[in-house]
Design a protein around this motif. Sequence first.
Motif, short mmCIF file in Angstrom:
data_model
loop_
_atom_site.label_atom_id
_atom_site.label_comp_id
_atom_site.label_asym_id
_atom_site.label_seq_id
_atom_site.Cartn_x
_atom_site.Cartn_y
_atom_site.Cartn_z
N ALA A 115 3.86 1.85 -1.47
CA ALA A 115 3.80 3.29 -1.17
C ALA A 115 2.79 3.97 -2.10
N GLU A 116 2.81 3.54 -3.35
CA GLU A 116 1.88 4.10 -4.32
C GLU A 116 0.42 3.79 -3.93
N ILE A 117 0.21 2.59 -3.42
CA ILE A 117 -1.16 2.22 -2.99
C ILE A 117 -1.61 3.15 -1.87
N PHE A 118 -0.71 3.46 -0.94
CA PHE A 118 -1.08 4.36 0.15
C PHE A 118 -1.42 5.74 -0.39
N GLU A 119 -0.70 6.16 -1.41
CA GLU A 119 -0.90 7.50 -1.96
C GLU A 119 -2.17 7.59 -2.79
N THR A 120 -2.41 6.57 -3.62
CA THR A 120 -3.48 6.72 -4.63
C THR A 120 -4.55 5.64 -4.55
N GLY A 121 -4.35 4.63 -3.72
CA GLY A 121 -5.34 3.56 -3.62
C GLY A 121 -5.06 2.40 -4.56
N THR A 122 -4.09 2.59 -5.47
CA THR A 122 -3.77 1.50 -6.40
C THR A 122 -2.32 1.70 -6.85
N PHE A 123 -1.82 0.87 -7.76
CA PHE A 123 -0.51 1.18 -8.32
C PHE A 123 -0.51 0.96 -9.82
N GLN A 124 0.38 1.71 -10.47
CA GLN A 124 0.32 1.83 -11.91
C GLN A 124 0.44 0.50 -12.64
N GLU A 125 1.35 -0.35 -12.16
CA GLU A 125 1.58 -1.62 -12.83
C GLU A 125 0.29 -2.45 -12.83
N TYR A 126 -0.39 -2.40 -11.71
CA TYR A 126 -1.65 -3.12 -11.54
C TYR A 126 -2.70 -2.58 -12.51
N HIS A 130 -0.45 13.89 3.47
CA HIS A 130 -0.24 12.67 2.69
C HIS A 130 -0.37 11.41 3.52
N GLY A 131 -0.48 11.55 4.83
CA GLY A 131 -0.59 10.36 5.67
C GLY A 131 -1.37 10.68 6.93
N GLY A 132 -1.71 9.65 7.67
CA GLY A 132 -2.47 9.86 8.90
C GLY A 132 -3.83 10.47 8.63
N MET A 133 -4.44 10.05 7.52
CA MET A 133 -5.71 10.65 7.12
C MET A 133 -6.87 10.16 7.97
N GLN A 134 -6.59 9.16 8.80
CA GLN A 134 -7.64 8.58 9.63
C GLN A 134 -7.75 9.24 11.00
N GLN A 135 -6.92 10.26 11.25
CA GLN A 135 -7.02 10.96 12.52
C GLN A 135 -8.43 11.52 12.70
N SER A 136 -8.75 11.91 13.92
CA SER A 136 -10.07 12.46 14.20
C SER A 136 -10.25 13.77 13.45
N ARG A 137 -11.51 14.15 13.28
CA ARG A 137 -11.85 15.41 12.65
C ARG A 137 -11.13 16.57 13.33
N GLU A 138 -11.12 16.52 14.65
CA GLU A 138 -10.47 17.58 15.41
C GLU A 138 -8.97 17.65 15.10
N ALA A 139 -8.32 16.48 15.15
CA ALA A 139 -6.88 16.44 14.94
C ALA A 139 -6.52 16.88 13.51
N LEU A 140 -7.27 16.36 12.55
CA LEU A 140 -6.99 16.70 11.15
C LEU A 140 -7.17 18.20 10.90
N THR A 141 -8.27 18.74 11.43
CA THR A 141 -8.53 20.16 11.24
C THR A 141 -7.42 20.99 11.88
N HIS A 142 -7.04 20.58 13.09
CA HIS A 142 -5.99 21.29 13.80
C HIS A 142 -4.68 21.29 13.01
N ARG A 143 -4.36 20.13 12.41
CA ARG A 143 -3.14 20.04 11.59
C ARG A 143 -3.13 21.10 10.50
N LEU A 144 -4.23 21.21 9.80
CA LEU A 144 -4.26 22.17 8.70
C LEU A 144 -4.24 23.61 9.20
N LEU A 145 -4.96 23.87 10.30
CA LEU A 145 -4.96 25.24 10.84
C LEU A 145 -3.54 25.63 11.24
N THR A 146 -2.82 24.69 11.86
CA THR A 146 -1.45 24.96 12.28
C THR A 146 -0.56 25.24 11.06
N ALA A 147 -0.71 24.40 10.04
CA ALA A 147 0.09 24.58 8.83
C ALA A 147 -0.15 25.96 8.22
#
Length: 581
Positions: free
Chosen positions: A71-82, A443-460
């Motif tokens: 889960a930490e890798i998904f959040e930050t790209g790595t994990f602390q122990e590593y 925090h997730g689904g960052m690979q959605q299309s530009r349109e979808a991602l932008t729409h998410r934030l506008l809605t929020a």
Amino acid sequence: MPELDNAAIAGTLDTMGDLLEVSGADKFRVLSYHKAAHSIRAWPEPLSRLSAEGRLTDVPGVGKKLAASIAEIFETGTFQEYEELKSTFTPSLAKLMDVPGLGPKRARLLHDALGVCTVEDLERALADGTIAQVPGFKEKTVAAIAANLEHVKKHAERILLMDALPLATGLAEELRALQGVEHAEPAGSIRRWEPTVGDIDVIVASAEPAAVHAQVRKLPLVARVLAGGESKTSVVTTSGRQADIRVVTTEQYGAALQYFTGDKEHNIRLREIAKRRGLKVNEYGVFRVKDDRRVAGRTEESVYAALGMECPPPEIRTNSGEIEAAQEHELPRLVTLGDVRGDLHAHTTSTDAKSTVEENRAMAAELGYEYVAVTDHAYDLRMVKGLSIEQLEEQWAHVDELNAKGGRPHVLKGIELNVGAKGGVDYPDEVLAHFDFCIASIHGGMQQSREALTHRLLTAMENPYVDVIGHCTGRILGRRDPMDLDMEAVLRKAGETGTIMEINAYPDRLDLSAEHIRMARRFGVRFALGTDAHRCEQMRFMQYGVATARRGWVTPGELLNAQPLKVLRRWLKRAALTRMR
Ligand code: DGT
Ligand code: CA
Ligand code: CA
Ligand code: ZN
């Protein structure tokens, strides 16, 4: 960096296993990572989905602890122990292990057989072919390593400001202690507070430059001298970083500091301005062209004054309006660390952080703050066990108790909501209404299309309860690219809805970037500084956020947490009313 697929996660776990093996860990521990990697590669669904749904432990070989690391890798790209394990190796050896195709085990083999310790050693072994003599280094492997090395070198070139700044400050301090040194200060990208840094530049003033250069070689922080000249010594520091140390006379110090602070575009503009005035600027001073008479150079201010300008703060020297403002004597009053009255993004032990509310509050007191927010992860972030409504009620009662005892810093009830795939957030309105303020982040689904991602934030942002958008682009410097967003649309919407944009001060985020802050200001957007601390000492990261705000030309009047508590509340209320209309 694209959103991580199963192969990438498996790769990291394999590397962790190798790291453990090289460092002599227990065989079963080593194996557990490889086994998990193996079953992850064979798993039919994307792990990102399992992680979001809290089902990582469905995968054979993935226990609770490993699930948390993934889960930490998904959040930050790595994990602390590593990262902690990696930091037990010398930086150069750790860098060597990062060459794809090499990894800890092969790096160890090379080290033992050929004494290869650094990327430079590896290059040599590749160039003269000795690498082929080491068992296990077949032709194909060697070719892959050579190809990957190019890539790594390009990326390893820049380090985080967080790593460069203490090093440069330390070096300047050692230099200041030398005999005959009058001033020493970091210049270049570090003085401009760029988020990442290529090499370290330090400018020294002394009446006897040669004597100083001779002493530089013996400084505790200097491991090796690359090149020595009359004006400059280039060294490698004990932590493997390159530094250019330039020594000038006290007369020239301001000119040298100005010149080597840059940036290049800023300096080019200055030279044009000088030319029009019959002057010439270089690292030694400002000179009249007709008779070469020196007119300025002892201080930076004198250099700018000779060109008819105010001296702009180093953070904004990027040729993006500061030259004109300095000529008009209309430089903005940028925010400073002293203006910050509280931290508006900090996590606690209730989710994935290491410090309690009390510890955060004590740190806030130490930093002289008037208030501090608790902004733990909300329910939908299952990978870190985001707070349930019952847990929230407990936290609120606890905060009420702390605040009831009176005194400062006041604790604000905040939350870091998750912007869902369609722009929704974690809790129903009647729960949201209880918070003093809400941050919402993707925090997730960052690979959605530009349109979808932008729409998410506008809605929020249309949600009256969403006060702040957290780490808007999701970038992790050196590890994850920013999301593909229509930033102009996002920032315009923030202006329209009165949504405050976070300037996340965590040194590998610094998100919004200075460029986006400047764009946001054009839409009348206001800002909130938060460190995203996951342990209370990290609240000291605020200085990196302040520098980013300054680079974006933010004034105290545009910053939520430069306001007294009363005004902060008024701002939040007014913005929510705008969104309700
Ligand atoms: P970095 O090291 O890549 O993070 O970035 P800087 O800005 O520290 O760049 P660096 O170390 O190459 O040079 C330090 C400063 O020296 C730079 O900010 C401006 C000045 N400088 C370097 N090259 C030139 C140049 O060709 N022309 C002018 N006018 N100034 C230069
Ligand atoms: Ca530099
Ligand atoms: Ca340099
Ligand atoms: Zn956070």
